[in-house]
Scaffold this active site. Structure first.
Site, PDB file in Angstrom:
ATOM      1  N   CYS A   5      15.885  24.089  46.804  1.00 32.88           N
ATOM      2  CA  CYS A   5      16.722  24.949  45.956  1.00 32.88           C
ATOM      3  C   CYS A   5      18.033  24.234  45.599  1.00 32.88           C
ATOM      4  O   CYS A   5      18.839  23.942  46.478  1.00 32.88           O
ATOM      5  CB  CYS A   5      16.990  26.253  46.708  1.00 32.88           C
ATOM      6  N   CYS A  26      21.158  26.156  46.493  1.00 31.59           N
ATOM      7  CA  CYS A  26      21.329  26.107  47.947  1.00 31.59           C
ATOM      8  C   CYS A  26      22.016  24.816  48.360  1.00 31.59           C
ATOM      9  O   CYS A  26      22.907  24.820  49.223  1.00 31.59           O
ATOM     10  CB  CYS A  26      19.984  26.208  48.663  1.00 31.59           C
TER      11      CYS A  26
END
Length: 84
Positions: free
Chosen positions: A9, A12
């Protein structure tokens, strides 16, 4: 504070340095944990994590705040300071 994330991600990965910095800043006051939902699917399901990153703040085992997506360091500091 629990940071639910995945390694793939991009948002992230952008949040990771912020989480690292805040982990040091709040070392004596707030426990910060990271959960890779690809490795902990049961935990992700238990907390109904459908989108990453998702940050969840707990106080005495009760969820008191949740944010999905990127959050600025300043905004996250306000949340943490207000819940100390």
């Amino acid at each position: 504070l629990v940071d639910f994330h995945t390694l793939w991600c991009v948002p992230c990965r952008k949040m990771a340095p912020i989480i690292d910095e805040l982990e040091q800043k709040y070392l004596d006051n707030i426990y910060i944990s990271r959960v890779d939902i690809d490795k902990s699917e049961d935990l992700a399901n238990q907390f109904e994590i459908n989108v990453v990153p998702t940050l969840v703040l707990f106080n005495e085992s009760k969820e008191i705040w949740r944010k999905t997506g990127i959050i600025s360091k300043e905004e996250l500091i306000k949340v943490l300071d207000n819940n100390l």
